[in-house]
Scaffold this active site. Structure first.
Site, PDB file in Angstrom:
ATOM      1  N   CYS A 156       6.722  -3.639 -17.846  1.00 37.62           N
ATOM      2  CA  CYS A 156       6.791  -2.676 -16.735  1.00 37.62           C
ATOM      3  C   CYS A 156       6.532  -1.244 -17.173  1.00 37.62           C
ATOM      4  O   CYS A 156       6.293  -0.377 -16.327  1.00 37.62           O
ATOM      5  CB  CYS A 156       8.155  -2.749 -16.056  1.00 37.62           C
TER       6      CYS A 156
HETATM    7  N1  CO8 Z   1      19.691 -15.408  -2.059  1.00 33.71           N
HETATM    8  C1  CO8 Z   1      21.032 -15.426  -1.861  1.00 33.71           C
HETATM    9  N2  CO8 Z   1      21.925 -15.283  -2.846  1.00 33.71           N
HETATM   10  C2  CO8 Z   1      21.444 -15.094  -4.113  1.00 33.71           C
HETATM   11  C3  CO8 Z   1      20.068 -15.068  -4.396  1.00 33.71           C
HETATM   12  C4  CO8 Z   1      19.171 -15.219  -3.309  1.00 33.71           C
HETATM   13  N3  CO8 Z   1      17.826 -15.198  -3.486  1.00 33.71           N
HETATM   14  N4  CO8 Z   1      19.903 -14.856  -5.723  1.00 33.71           N
HETATM   15  C5  CO8 Z   1      21.128 -14.765  -6.253  1.00 33.71           C
HETATM   16  N5  CO8 Z   1      22.058 -14.921  -5.284  1.00 33.71           N
HETATM   17  C6  CO8 Z   1      23.529 -14.924  -5.427  1.00 33.71           C
HETATM   18  C7  CO8 Z   1      23.930 -15.350  -6.826  1.00 33.71           C
HETATM   19  O1  CO8 Z   1      24.003 -16.747  -6.884  1.00 33.71           O
HETATM   20  C8  CO8 Z   1      25.271 -14.688  -6.974  1.00 33.71           C
HETATM   21  O2  CO8 Z   1      26.266 -15.463  -6.344  1.00 33.71           O
HETATM   22  P1  CO8 Z   1      27.723 -15.617  -7.015  1.00 33.71           P
HETATM   23  O3  CO8 Z   1      28.281 -14.232  -7.026  1.00 33.71           O
HETATM   24  O4  CO8 Z   1      28.404 -16.543  -6.082  1.00 33.71           O
HETATM   25  O5  CO8 Z   1      27.478 -16.153  -8.396  1.00 33.71           O
HETATM   26  C9  CO8 Z   1      25.143 -13.381  -6.174  1.00 33.71           C
HETATM   27  O6  CO8 Z   1      24.042 -13.606  -5.280  1.00 33.71           O
HETATM   28  C10 CO8 Z   1      24.855 -12.196  -7.013  1.00 33.71           C
HETATM   29  O7  CO8 Z   1      23.799 -12.499  -7.928  1.00 33.71           O
HETATM   30  P2  CO8 Z   1      23.308 -11.515  -9.037  1.00 33.71           P
HETATM   31  O8  CO8 Z   1      24.451 -11.049  -9.853  1.00 33.71           O
HETATM   32  O9  CO8 Z   1      22.131 -12.125  -9.759  1.00 33.71           O
HETATM   33  O10 CO8 Z   1      22.751 -10.342  -8.098  1.00 33.71           O
HETATM   34  P3  CO8 Z   1      22.557  -8.818  -8.390  1.00 33.71           P
HETATM   35  O11 CO8 Z   1      23.350  -8.064  -7.411  1.00 33.71           O
HETATM   36  O12 CO8 Z   1      22.668  -8.458  -9.827  1.00 33.71           O
HETATM   37  O13 CO8 Z   1      20.995  -8.614  -7.995  1.00 33.71           O
HETATM   38  C11 CO8 Z   1      18.852  -8.471  -9.052  1.00 33.71           C
HETATM   39  C12 CO8 Z   1      19.997  -9.372  -8.638  1.00 33.71           C
HETATM   40  C13 CO8 Z   1      18.142  -7.956  -7.802  1.00 33.71           C
HETATM   41  C14 CO8 Z   1      17.857  -9.267  -9.885  1.00 33.71           C
HETATM   42  C15 CO8 Z   1      19.399  -7.264  -9.867  1.00 33.71           C
HETATM   43  O14 CO8 Z   1      20.265  -7.710 -10.870  1.00 33.71           O
HETATM   44  C16 CO8 Z   1      18.325  -6.443 -10.507  1.00 33.71           C
HETATM   45  O15 CO8 Z   1      17.472  -5.868  -9.851  1.00 33.71           O
HETATM   46  N6  CO8 Z   1      18.343  -6.309 -11.851  1.00 33.71           N
HETATM   47  C17 CO8 Z   1      17.377  -5.524 -12.582  1.00 33.71           C
HETATM   48  C18 CO8 Z   1      16.073  -6.194 -12.549  1.00 33.71           C
HETATM   49  C19 CO8 Z   1      15.035  -5.461 -13.322  1.00 33.71           C
HETATM   50  O16 CO8 Z   1      14.899  -4.275 -13.290  1.00 33.71           O
HETATM   51  N7  CO8 Z   1      14.254  -6.212 -14.023  1.00 33.71           N
HETATM   52  C20 CO8 Z   1      13.204  -5.676 -14.746  1.00 33.71           C
HETATM   53  C21 CO8 Z   1      12.092  -6.598 -14.565  1.00 33.71           C
HETATM   54  S1  CO8 Z   1      10.649  -5.761 -14.683  1.00 33.71           S
HETATM   55  C22 CO8 Z   1       9.930  -6.089 -16.218  1.00 33.71           C
HETATM   56  O17 CO8 Z   1       9.922  -5.307 -17.125  1.00 33.71           O
HETATM   57  C23 CO8 Z   1       9.265  -7.372 -16.358  1.00 33.71           C
HETATM   58  C24 CO8 Z   1       7.792  -7.111 -16.302  1.00 33.71           C
HETATM   59  C25 CO8 Z   1       7.083  -8.385 -16.227  1.00 33.71           C
HETATM   60  C26 CO8 Z   1       6.479  -8.603 -14.876  1.00 33.71           C
HETATM   61  C27 CO8 Z   1       6.713  -9.996 -14.483  1.00 33.71           C
HETATM   62  C28 CO8 Z   1       5.970 -10.423 -13.244  1.00 33.71           C
HETATM   63  C29 CO8 Z   1       6.390 -11.789 -12.700  1.00 33.71           C
END
Ligand code: CO8
Length: 373
Positions: A156
């Site tokens: 990214c």
């Molecule tokens: N629908 C409903 N519920 C969900 C879903 C969903 N789709 N997904 C997860 N949940 C549930 C989980 O099961 C969990 O439930 P429980 O509490 O009962 O266990 C609850 O929701 C909370 O889950 P999370 O803790 O996972 O949720 P978060 O609040 O942390 O949000 C995010 C998840 C959005 C992923 C968040 O953590 C985030 O944005 N993190 C940072 C992400 C980031 O910046 N990543 C960088 C990636 S970019 C990079 O450099 C890669 C480049 C490569 C490109 C790749 C292209 C494909």
């Protein structure tokens, strides 16, 4: 040493958009099919059923409402759950080069540049379509640019690393005009059957023209400073690579696509980036309040809210830290460049801002800019 500036930017957006509602409906249909095929094992408690994704969760957790993709039908088909982008013969321009050229043409036009004015092309993106020849060389050929071209990948952060690399060529005198492109086909390496991340990414291409100050057109952006940082982390990974052809589970295995520990990424990257920005501000003799706008990496609206608060000292308004996440989702390296491209026309001479990206590696880059008359 010469001064490097940003002369212009370009953006190409795919024609197809997928709403959260459409994406969640296809994921849920896929999950129901998966559960149905395993109902005996699920009933006996041997495996856990897949639970539904939800539009509300996606919007609250990320700020994403829709994303653009190269191919909509394959992504939304519960029997496919991946983009279907036909392979092209070697005689035809490749898909990544084509979308990079689309964005590059806009950047060149906006700067009033002809291809022969450009000395180098850098293709900086999270994944390349092939190992070689470099995508950048194909872009160079398609546009009729001379000089040299090469690919680079810092996930990214590729665009800010690309801007610094281009600026360094200009500063040292090895190029006067460098075209840096970011074709990001994130749908190609996203696992649309992973509930935790199926909603995160979208496709796009951006371009930035970095040039020597005296050669640049009026109204360019001074580059006040660039800084790059990397720190190894396993929390965002994609193991796809040329050695995988021997992998028994094949190249379609989940770890050969994007995979992350999203919570850990969130917690670790926010302080890393906020500290980096504040240290760089200090070095440049600037304060957060000197910045009119932050064009932050577009990964997650809540991350950006926290980072901008630590930099500006208050929660940023939409004007101070614009988002494109709602319509584009995370477009990897292109995100901060889309934000800059779409939300910079109102700047007047002397206004300062920050282009900042962060992501896998971990990696982060800061580019402070100032608008000129
Ligand atoms: N629908 C409903 N519920 C969900 C879903 C969903 N789709 N997904 C997860 N949940 C549930 C989980 O099961 C969990 O439930 P429980 O509490 O009962 O266990 C609850 O929701 C909370 O889950 P999370 O803790 O996972 O949720 P978060 O609040 O942390 O949000 C995010 C998840 C959005 C992923 C968040 O953590 C985030 O944005 N993190 C940072 C992400 C980031 O910046 N990543 C960088 C990636 S970019 C990079 O450099 C890669 C480049 C490569 C490109 C790749 C292209 C494909």
């Amino acid at each position: 040493m010469k001064n490097a500036v940003i002369s212009s930017t370009g953006l190409w957006t795919p024609p197809h958009s997928i709403s959260n509602e459409e994406l969640v409906a296809s994921y849920n249909a896929w999950a129901d099919n998966w559960n149905r095929e395993r109902d005996a094992d699920i009933a006996s408690g041997l495996i856990e059923p897949k639970t539904h994704s939800s539009v509300e969760f996606i919007e609250k957790a990320s700020g994403i409402k829709s994303r653009y993709v190269m191919n909509k039908t394959g992504v939304l088909d519960p029997d496919i759950m991946a983009p279907r982008i036909p392979e092209r013969p070697n005689e035809q321009i490749s898909v990544m080069a084509e979308i990079a050229v689309n964005a590059a043409r806009e950047a060149l036009e906006r700067a009033g540049r002809k291809p022969e004015d450009v000395d180098a092309v850098i293709c900086a993106a999270s994944n390349m379509q092939r190992a070689y020849p470099a995508m950048a060389i194909e872009v160079q050929q398609a546009l009729g640019i001379g000089g040299f071209a090469f690919d680079m990948n810092v996930a990214c952060s590729s665009a800010t690393f690309g801007i610094q690399t281009a600026a360094d060529f200009v500063r040292s005198g090895s190029a006067r005009s460098v075209l840096m492109v970011n074709p990001e086909i994130c749908s190609g390496h996203l696992n649309f059957t992973d509930r935790d991340s199926h909603f995160i990414f979208g496709d796009v291409a951006t371009a930035v023209l970095v040039e020597e100050e005296s050669f640049a057109p009026a109204g360019h952006w001074k580059i006040l400073g660039t800084k790059l940082k990397t720190e190894f982390s396993n929390n965002i990974r994609n193991n796809f690579g040329f050695l995988n052809r021997a992998a028994p589970e094949g190249i379609g295995a989940p770890d050969k696509l994007f995979k992350q520990e999203g919570r850990k990424v969130f917690k670790e990257v926010v302080p890393m980036v906020a500290t980096m920005i504040n240290e760089h501000l200090d070095e440049l003799g600037l304060q957060g309040t000197d910045l009119r706008r932050l064009w932050l990496h577009q990964a997650n609206a809540n991350m950006n809210r926290l980072i901008s608060t630590k930099v500006l000292g208050h929660e940023a308004s939409a004007d101070e830290s614009p988002t494109v996440l709602d319509t584009y989702a995370n477009t990897s390296s292109a995100g901060s460049i889309i934000a800059f491209h779409k939300h910079s026309e109102d700047f007047v001479s002397g206004d300062k801002g920050l282009i900042c990206s962060f992501g896998a590696g971990y990696s982060a880059g800061t580019v402070f800019v100032e608008k000129t008359a």
